[in-house]
Scaffold this active site. Structure first.
Site, PDB file in Angstrom:
ATOM      1  N   LYS A  77       0.849  -1.183   0.000  1.00 35.26           N
ATOM      2  CA  LYS A  77       0.000   0.000   0.000  1.00 35.26           C
ATOM      3  C   LYS A  77       0.888   1.236   0.000  1.00 35.26           C
ATOM      4  O   LYS A  77       1.671   1.457   0.934  1.00 35.26           O
ATOM      5  CB  LYS A  77      -0.901  -0.006   1.238  1.00 35.26           C
ATOM      6  CG  LYS A  77      -1.782   1.220   1.335  1.00 35.26           C
ATOM      7  CD  LYS A  77      -2.757   1.113   2.496  1.00 35.26           C
ATOM      8  CE  LYS A  77      -3.577   2.384   2.626  1.00 35.26           C
ATOM      9  NZ  LYS A  77      -4.511   2.316   3.753  1.00 35.26           N
ATOM     10  N   LYS A 123      -2.120  -1.551  -3.924  1.00 31.32           N
ATOM     11  CA  LYS A 123      -2.994  -0.395  -3.866  1.00 31.32           C
ATOM     12  C   LYS A 123      -2.178   0.885  -3.928  1.00 31.32           C
ATOM     13  O   LYS A 123      -1.198   0.974  -3.185  1.00 31.32           O
ATOM     14  CB  LYS A 123      -3.764  -0.467  -2.546  1.00 31.32           C
ATOM     15  CG  LYS A 123      -4.651   0.710  -2.256  1.00 31.32           C
ATOM     16  CD  LYS A 123      -5.219   0.582  -0.875  1.00 31.32           C
ATOM     17  CE  LYS A 123      -5.966   1.879  -0.591  1.00 31.32           C
ATOM     18  NZ  LYS A 123      -6.269   2.049   0.781  1.00 31.32           N
TER      19      LYS A 123
HETATM   20  C1  PBG Z   1      -7.364   3.509   5.507  1.00 32.06           C
HETATM   21  C2  PBG Z   1      -7.644   3.274   4.078  1.00 32.06           C
HETATM   22  C3  PBG Z   1      -7.470   4.163   3.024  1.00 32.06           C
HETATM   23  C4  PBG Z   1      -7.975   3.541   1.899  1.00 32.06           C
HETATM   24  C5  PBG Z   1      -8.389   2.262   2.272  1.00 32.06           C
HETATM   25  N1  PBG Z   1      -8.166   2.108   3.622  1.00 32.06           N
HETATM   26  C6  PBG Z   1      -6.968   5.560   3.016  1.00 32.06           C
HETATM   27  C7  PBG Z   1      -5.657   5.881   3.552  1.00 32.06           C
HETATM   28  O1  PBG Z   1      -4.814   5.010   3.794  1.00 32.06           O
HETATM   29  O2  PBG Z   1      -5.441   7.061   3.779  1.00 32.06           O
HETATM   30  C8  PBG Z   1      -8.039   4.154   0.537  1.00 32.06           C
HETATM   31  C9  PBG Z   1      -9.150   3.683  -0.321  1.00 32.06           C
HETATM   32  C10 PBG Z   1      -9.494   4.575  -1.459  1.00 32.06           C
HETATM   33  O3  PBG Z   1      -8.882   5.637  -1.711  1.00 32.06           O
HETATM   34  O4  PBG Z   1     -10.452   4.223  -2.161  1.00 32.06           O
HETATM   35  N2  PBG Z   1      -6.309   2.833   6.056  1.00 32.06           N
HETATM   36 ZN    ZN Z   2      -5.935   3.694   8.087  1.00 34.15          ZN
END
Ligand code: PBG
Ligand code: ZN
Length: 333
Positions: free
Chosen positions: A204, A257
């Site tokens: 991520k 992601k």
């Molecule tokens: C939170 C989380 C996020 C997303 C999924 N879980 C945002 C972040 O890490 O700030 C992003 C999902 C999206 O943008 O559709 N941990």
């Molecule tokens: Zn988070």
């Protein structure tokens, strides 16, 4: 002018197999079907509500009854997997994000209802993180201005256990703390949830593409950013390392992601891992398409089809996408 003789292609003509739609379908190497799409949802801790997310046209925050109705109608389109994000009760955000593990929280109540109504016909996945529940908006516990890795594990484990108790089929930690996959796996097994699968947000990146989501989840960090725990977009070897670690810690499935700006990363992880690999077509990727389409600048059905195919072609098995409903109801795939 001199007469230039043109060499004709002769025997080999790739265009033969592109001549009709049926021939093109016959030789298509990549398919996207409902079975591998996962629809994300934002759940409010209330029975009835349906609040549009302004930066994500077509997406709403749902009260539990509204969520049930929406998912029931999505199932008729063939959507069989959902990923739930919750909002805490008003006024319950705290430094340690304890509300993430509330037995009667929005996600926990929604999971219970969904599993009671749909049984094994619906795969209920839950996002495990603290950022929507902490007062500071970080994904872990903050100590002296830094997100403390090891102190964050217990509250994350507690949140995952609360989802498992409610009946979640799959828990998906998105916090990016080191060691959380192993900690959650051990706790699930110790509590009799060895059947609950773990989808790790293994790879991520710290991404500007999450902007619209943070409005939807009300989870933007109050100070600083997430770069001390989410990955640096310049790195791909690090993605392989994260994938290997989470695999060793017991992840059943991995995720990359965002998706579209990271197709090379999807391909690289695919090549070193034999676990199912999901890709998250995130909020900013969705909203960018929606905005361009609303202006008449892009043909939305064609763009969504092309994007989803690209993610599968790169090597993802599953796609988490806000486009799932539109793509299936419109026959875009
Ligand atoms: C939170 C989380 C996020 C997303 C999924 N879980 C945002 C972040 O890490 O700030 C992003 C999902 C999206 O943008 O559709 N941990
Ligand atoms: Zn988070």
């Amino acid at each position: 002018m001199k007469d230039v003789s043109i060499t004709l292609p002769g025997r080999v003509r790739p265009r033969r197999l592109r001549r009709t739609p049926a021939l093109r379908d016959l030789v298509a190497e990549t398919r996207v079907t409902a079975a591998e799409l996962i629809m994300p949802h934002f759940v409010l801790p209330t029975d009835n509500a349906e609040i549009p997310v302004s930066s994500m046209p077509g997406i709403h925050l749902h009260g539990i009854e509204n969520l049930l109705r929406q998912i029931e109608s999505d199932r008729k389109l063939g959507i069989r997997a959902v990923l739930l994000f919750g909002h805490p009760e008003e006024g319950t955000k705290s430094p340690d994000g304890a509300a993430a593990a509330a037995a009667n929280g929005a996600v926990q109540r929604a999971v219970e209802r969904l599993k009671r109504e749909h049984g094994d016909e619906l795969i209920v996945m839950t996002d495990v993180c603290l950022c929507a529940y902490t007062s500071h908006g970080h994904c872990g516990i903050v100590k002296d201005g830094y997100v403390d890795n090891d102190a964050s594990l217990k509250p994350l484990v507690d949140a995952a256990l609360s989802h498992a108790r409610a009946g979640a089929d799959v828990v998906a930690p998105s916090d990016m703390m080191d060691g959380r996959v192993g900690a959650i796996r051990d706790a699930l097994d110790a509590h009799g949830f060895e059947h609950v699968a773990l989808l790790s947000y293994a790879v991520k990146y710290a991404s500007a593409y999450y902007g619209p989501f943070r409005e939807a989840a009300d989870s933007a960090p109050e100070h600083g950013d997430r770069k001390t725990y989410q990955m640096d977009c310049r790195n791909v070897r690090e993605a392989l390392r994260e994938s290997e670690l989470d695999t060793d810690e017991g992840a059943d499935m991995l995720m990359v992601k965002p998706a579209l700006a990271y197709l090379d990363v999807i391909r690289s992880v695919r090549e070193i891992s034999d676990l199912p690999l999901a890709a998250y077509n995130v909020s900013g990727e969705y909203s960018a398409v929606k905005a361009a389409a609303a202006n008449g600048w892009l043909d939305e059905p064609a763009i969504v089809r092309e994007n989803l195919i690209a993610i599968r072609r790169a090597g993802a098995d599953q796609i988490i996408t806000y486009h799932a409903r539109d793509a299936l109801s419109g026959g875009w795939l």
